[in-house]
Enzyme design. Sequence first.
Site, PDB file in Angstrom:
ATOM      1  N   ASP A   8      12.173  48.834  62.442  1.00 39.96           N
ATOM      2  CA  ASP A   8      13.570  48.647  62.832  1.00 39.96           C
ATOM      3  C   ASP A   8      14.256  47.842  61.721  1.00 39.96           C
ATOM      4  O   ASP A   8      13.685  47.612  60.651  1.00 39.96           O
ATOM      5  CB  ASP A   8      13.676  47.989  64.219  1.00 39.96           C
ATOM      6  CG  ASP A   8      13.250  46.513  64.220  1.00 39.96           C
ATOM      7  OD1 ASP A   8      12.759  46.016  63.182  1.00 39.96           O
ATOM      8  OD2 ASP A   8      13.424  45.863  65.271  1.00 39.96           O
ATOM      9  N   CYS A  65       8.520  45.196  62.772  1.00 36.98           N
ATOM     10  CA  CYS A  65       9.817  44.726  63.277  1.00 36.98           C
ATOM     11  C   CYS A  65       9.953  43.261  62.858  1.00 36.98           C
ATOM     12  O   CYS A  65       9.315  42.858  61.879  1.00 36.98           O
ATOM     13  CB  CYS A  65       9.943  44.948  64.791  1.00 36.98           C
ATOM     14  SG  CYS A  65       8.696  44.151  65.809  1.00 36.98           S
ATOM     15  N   THR A  67       8.992  40.514  64.445  1.00 35.64           N
ATOM     16  CA  THR A  67       7.764  39.778  64.750  1.00 35.64           C
ATOM     17  C   THR A  67       6.520  40.658  64.816  1.00 35.64           C
ATOM     18  O   THR A  67       5.399  40.139  64.785  1.00 35.64           O
ATOM     19  CB  THR A  67       7.882  39.101  66.135  1.00 35.64           C
ATOM     20  OG1 THR A  67       8.126  40.145  67.103  1.00 35.64           O
ATOM     21  CG2 THR A  67       9.028  38.101  66.174  1.00 35.64           C
ATOM     22  N   HIS A  98     -13.806  46.067  65.309  1.00 38.19           N
ATOM     23  CA  HIS A  98     -14.227  45.851  66.697  1.00 38.19           C
ATOM     24  C   HIS A  98     -13.373  46.610  67.712  1.00 38.19           C
ATOM     25  O   HIS A  98     -13.868  46.953  68.781  1.00 38.19           O
ATOM     26  CB  HIS A  98     -14.178  44.359  67.043  1.00 38.19           C
ATOM     27  CG  HIS A  98     -15.276  43.565  66.391  1.00 38.19           C
ATOM     28  ND1 HIS A  98     -15.543  42.249  66.703  1.00 38.19           N
ATOM     29  CD2 HIS A  98     -16.188  43.908  65.430  1.00 38.19           C
ATOM     30  CE1 HIS A  98     -16.569  41.813  65.975  1.00 38.19           C
ATOM     31  NE2 HIS A  98     -16.960  42.802  65.179  1.00 38.19           N
ATOM     32  N   HIS A 133     -19.295  47.822  70.481  1.00 39.11           N
ATOM     33  CA  HIS A 133     -17.822  47.831  70.540  1.00 39.11           C
ATOM     34  C   HIS A 133     -17.282  49.124  71.129  1.00 39.11           C
ATOM     35  O   HIS A 133     -16.200  49.141  71.712  1.00 39.11           O
ATOM     36  CB  HIS A 133     -17.248  47.583  69.144  1.00 39.11           C
ATOM     37  CG  HIS A 133     -17.713  46.291  68.553  1.00 39.11           C
ATOM     38  ND1 HIS A 133     -17.391  45.070  69.097  1.00 39.11           N
ATOM     39  CD2 HIS A 133     -18.529  46.037  67.501  1.00 39.11           C
ATOM     40  CE1 HIS A 133     -17.966  44.111  68.397  1.00 39.11           C
ATOM     41  NE2 HIS A 133     -18.673  44.678  67.422  1.00 39.11           N
TER      42      HIS A 133
HETATM   43  C1  RB5 Z   1      15.261  42.449  66.312  1.00 35.76           C
HETATM   44  O1  RB5 Z   1      16.186  41.409  66.245  1.00 35.76           O
HETATM   45  C2  RB5 Z   1      13.925  41.932  66.806  1.00 35.76           C
HETATM   46  O2  RB5 Z   1      14.008  41.551  68.136  1.00 35.76           O
HETATM   47  C3  RB5 Z   1      12.849  42.978  66.615  1.00 35.76           C
HETATM   48  O3  RB5 Z   1      12.785  43.322  65.278  1.00 35.76           O
HETATM   49  C4  RB5 Z   1      11.442  42.564  67.003  1.00 35.76           C
HETATM   50  O4  RB5 Z   1      11.097  41.361  66.397  1.00 35.76           O
HETATM   51  C5  RB5 Z   1      11.106  42.589  68.417  1.00 35.76           C
HETATM   52  O5  RB5 Z   1       9.962  42.335  68.820  1.00 35.76           O
END
Ligand code: RB5
Length: 147
Positions: A8, A65, A67, A98, A133
């Site tokens: 994204d 993304c 995070t 694993h 595993h």
């Molecule tokens: C976008 O702002 C952010 O929420 C997305 O990239 C991601 O980190 C969501 O988990």
Amino acid sequence: MKYIIGNDHGGIDLVDSVEEKLLELGHEVEKIGTYTKDSCDYPDFAKEACEKVLANQADFAILICGTGIGMSLAANKFKGIRAACVSDVFSAKMSRAHNNCNVLCFGSRVIGSEVAKMIVEVFANTKFEGGRHSNRVEKITEIEEKN
Ligand code: RB5
């Protein structure tokens, strides 16, 4: 191997580094993510990437993304997808050795490009160990089937 890269707007900063590393390792890459910083919805890219993996149009997907969390949550809703959200090299290795993960997720607001490249390299170069595993991964599949 063929890899899908999905991202994204929050993951865009790591896409070029990840693609470069995969090509350097000799893999084929298809990018299905956004190319702009305009706000968009990560589940759309997780969906497209996972559908391609499940249809055998790719071997693995890397989803980026902000995070890595949203991408991994969305990806793990697909039967047959085992997605790991990682920010260190050891976890990336274990996610293959694993857990037999077929999707790797991380966040470009969490790790930098050099760590991302190391994570991609170890993920790509590590094989599932099988053995004890396999039984555990099969139990995950059973949970998936029954819930
Ligand atoms: C976008 O702002 C952010 O929420 C997305 O990239 C991601 O980190 C969501 O988990």
